[in-house]
Design an enzyme around this catalytic site. Structure first.
Site, PDB file in Angstrom:
ATOM      1  N   ASP A  12       1.186  -0.694   0.341  1.00 17.08           N
ATOM      2  CA  ASP A  12      -0.672  -0.133   0.146  1.00 17.08           C
ATOM      3  C   ASP A  12       0.934   1.157  -0.032  1.00 17.08           C
ATOM      4  O   ASP A  12       1.605   1.515   0.631  1.00 17.08           O
ATOM      5  CB  ASP A  12      -0.784  -0.183   1.211  1.00 17.08           C
ATOM      6  N   GLY A  13       0.340   2.692  -0.559  1.00 17.46           N
ATOM      7  CA  GLY A  13       0.863   3.714  -0.371  1.00 17.46           C
ATOM      8  C   GLY A  13       1.963   4.100  -1.736  1.00 17.46           C
ATOM      9  O   GLY A  13       2.377   5.398  -1.880  1.00 17.46           O
ATOM     10  N   ARG A  47       0.014   9.388 -10.607  1.00 16.86           N
ATOM     11  CA  ARG A  47       0.031   8.292  -9.808  1.00 16.86           C
ATOM     12  C   ARG A  47       0.523   6.652  -9.593  1.00 16.86           C
ATOM     13  O   ARG A  47       0.817   5.810  -8.957  1.00 16.86           O
ATOM     14  CB  ARG A  47      -1.604   7.116  -9.126  1.00 16.86           C
ATOM     15  N   HIS A  49       2.730   3.326  -8.870  1.00 18.30           N
ATOM     16  CA  HIS A  49       2.151   2.261  -9.272  1.00 18.30           C
ATOM     17  C   HIS A  49       3.196   1.541  -9.705  1.00 18.30           C
ATOM     18  O   HIS A  49       4.151  -0.060  -9.829  1.00 18.30           O
ATOM     19  CB  HIS A  49       0.903   1.816 -10.050  1.00 18.30           C
ATOM     20  N   SER A  94      -7.423  -5.553  -5.898  1.00 23.42           N
ATOM     21  CA  SER A  94      -8.641  -6.317  -5.344  1.00 23.42           C
ATOM     22  C   SER A  94      -9.931  -6.400  -5.713  1.00 23.42           C
ATOM     23  O   SER A  94     -10.253  -5.130  -6.522  1.00 23.42           O
ATOM     24  CB  SER A  94      -8.952  -4.994  -3.729  1.00 23.42           C
ATOM     25  N   TRP A 128     -11.516  -2.006  -8.761  1.00 20.58           N
ATOM     26  CA  TRP A 128     -12.238  -1.659  -9.141  1.00 20.58           C
ATOM     27  C   TRP A 128     -13.107   0.228  -9.401  1.00 20.58           C
ATOM     28  O   TRP A 128     -13.767  -0.041 -10.471  1.00 20.58           O
ATOM     29  CB  TRP A 128     -13.201  -2.358 -10.209  1.00 20.58           C
ATOM     30  N   ARG A 135     -12.102   2.648  -8.721  1.00 22.65           N
ATOM     31  CA  ARG A 135     -11.012   3.690  -9.069  1.00 22.65           C
ATOM     32  C   ARG A 135     -11.316   4.403 -10.632  1.00 22.65           C
ATOM     33  O   ARG A 135     -12.025   3.296 -11.479  1.00 22.65           O
ATOM     34  CB  ARG A 135      -9.193   2.818  -9.188  1.00 22.65           C
ATOM     35  N   LEU A 169      11.092 -20.206  -4.515  1.00 21.41           N
ATOM     36  CA  LEU A 169       9.918 -19.309  -4.291  1.00 21.41           C
ATOM     37  C   LEU A 169       8.671 -19.623  -5.278  1.00 21.41           C
ATOM     38  O   LEU A 169       8.395 -19.551  -6.488  1.00 21.41           O
ATOM     39  CB  LEU A 169      10.298 -18.446  -4.099  1.00 21.41           C
ATOM     40  N   ARG A 182       1.921  -5.095   5.629  1.00 21.02           N
ATOM     41  CA  ARG A 182       1.244  -4.525   5.275  1.00 21.02           C
ATOM     42  C   ARG A 182       1.925  -2.515   5.247  1.00 21.02           C
ATOM     43  O   ARG A 182       2.738  -2.423   6.420  1.00 21.02           O
ATOM     44  CB  ARG A 182      -0.284  -4.199   6.167  1.00 21.02           C
ATOM     45  N   LEU A 232      -7.007  -4.867   7.194  1.00 19.25           N
ATOM     46  CA  LEU A 232      -7.285  -6.094   5.762  1.00 19.25           C
ATOM     47  C   LEU A 232      -7.652  -5.758   5.174  1.00 19.25           C
ATOM     48  O   LEU A 232      -6.877  -6.380   3.657  1.00 19.25           O
ATOM     49  CB  LEU A 232      -7.819  -7.314   6.215  1.00 19.25           C
ATOM     50  N   GLU A 251       0.944 -13.468  12.171  1.00 17.18           N
ATOM     51  CA  GLU A 251       1.781 -12.227  12.745  1.00 17.18           C
ATOM     52  C   GLU A 251       1.615 -11.506  11.615  1.00 17.18           C
ATOM     53  O   GLU A 251       1.656 -11.555  10.676  1.00 17.18           O
ATOM     54  CB  GLU A 251       3.061 -12.660  12.828  1.00 17.18           C
TER      55      GLU A 251
END
Ligand code: FPP
Length: 257
Positions: free
Chosen positions: A37-38, A50, A54, A82, A86, A88, A148, A205, A212, A224
Site C-alpha cells: 500500500d502507499g 499515481r 504503481h 482487489s 475496480w 478507481r 519460491l 502491510r 486487512l 503474525e
C-alpha cells in the site's frame, strides 16, 4: 561503512541494522503475505501521477521477490489488485491491469532462471484478455519450478472467495456427494483459492494503514501481523529483514499455551 549505516538509520528510523546472515540463524516464515500500500501517496509526495507510484511499486515487487527467494521463503503472496479496486478511475484501473503483463514480460526469464513459480489467486476471468494471457503464460512456463511460489492476488477479495467456496460446498451437499456433518475446516479450506498453500505465517502491510481490506480473512486466522509506515515504493530488503526479525521474536501458540 559507518556512514552508510548511519544514513540508512536516519532515512528509515531503524535502530538495528539487520543482516541476512543474522536472520537466517532462526527459522524464517514459510509464507509471507504483503498488502502493498502507499503507491499513490508516494507519487503524490513527488508531484507525480499515481501511475508513477504503481510503476515504482512494480520494481519493488521484483526486488522483494528476489530477496524472499534468497532467504528461503517458500511462498510470497502479494495483494496486487482487489475486487474493490475496480472503483478507481478507469485510467488507473487500465494502468494497473497493464502491470502484471509488463512485470511478467520483463522479468519472466529471470523468474524462470531463479526457479520461481508464478501463481494467481482471484477471479482472473474478469481481467482484460491481455492480462489473462500474460498471467496464464507465466503460470504455465513456471509450473515445474521448485523455488519460491510468487502468488499474485489479482482481482482478489476474501469475502468473494469464501462466498464462492460456500456455494461450491452447498452444491456438493445438494448433489449428495457430501453431508453437512462432513463439512469441517479442512473441507472449507479445500474450496478456497489457497487450497494448496499453507496459511501465511507473516502478514506485512505498508503505508501506515492498520486494516486487512478484505485480504485472506480465513487464512490469516493465526498469522503474525507487521505494519509499517513505509510506503510500498520505499520498501527495501532491510524492511523485510526487520519484519522477519520481529516475527522471530513472537511466540506463536496457535491458541495453546
Ligand atoms: C495500493 O496503493 C496499491 C495498489 C492498489 C496496487 C499495487 C500494485 C503494485 C505494487 C504493483 C503491482 C505489480 C505487479 C507486478 C502486478 P494505493 O494506490 O492505494 O496507494 P495510496 O493508498 O497511497 O493511494
Amino acid at each position: 561503512m559507518f556512514n552508510k549505516i548511519w544514513k540508512h538509520k536516519e532515512q528509515s528510523n531503524f535502530s538495528i541494522e539487520y543482516t541476512k546472515e543474522n536472520i537466517l540463524q532462526q527459522p524464517v516464515p514459510e509464507h509471507v503475505a504483503i498488502i502493498m500500500d502507499g503507491n499513490g501517496r508516494w507519487a503524490k509526495k513527488r508531484a507525480l501521477p499515481r501511475a508513477a507510484g504503481h510503476y515504482e511499486g512494480m520494481q519493488v515487487v521484483r526486488k522483494i521477490t528476489r530477496f524472499a527467494n534468497e532467504l528461503g521463503i517458500k511462498v510470497l503472496t502479494l495483494y496486487a489488485f482487489s475486487t474493490e479496486n475496480w472503483k478507481r478511475p478507469k485510467s488507473e484501473v487500465d494502468y494497473l491491469m497493464k502491470l502484471p503483463e509488463q512485470f511478467l514480460t520483463t522479468f519472466l526469464p529471470e523468474l524462470i532462471e531463479e526457479n520461481v513459480t508464478v501463481r494467481v489467486i482471484g477471479d482472473c476471468n474478469q481481467l482484460p484478455e491481455h492480462t489473462q494471457t500474460a498471467v496464464k503464460k507465466a503460470v504455465e512456463d513456471t509450473k515445474h519450478n521448485t523455488g519460491l511460489i510468487l502468488n499474485f492476488a489479482l482481482n482478489y477479495g476474501s469475502r468473494a472467495e469464501i462466498t464462492h467456496a460456500v456455494k461450491e460446498i452447498a452444491k456438493q451437499v445438494q448433489q449428495g456427494h457430501l453431508s453437512a456433518e462432513q463439512i469441517d475446516e479442512e473441507v472449507v479450506a479445500s474450496y478456497l483459492m489457497t487450497r494448496n498453500l499453507k496459511d501465511p505465517d507473516l502478514l506485512i502491510r505498508t503505508s501506515g494503514e492498520i486494516r486487512l481490506s478484505n485480504f485472506m480473512l480465513w487464512q490469516l486466522a493465526y498469522t503474525e501481523f507487521w505494519f509499517t509506515d513505509v510506503l510500498w515504493p520505499d520498501f527495501t530488503e532491510q524492511h523485510l529483514l526487520e519484519a522477519i526479525a520481529e516475527f522471530q521474536k513472537r511466540g506463536r501458540r496457535f491458541g495453546g499455551i
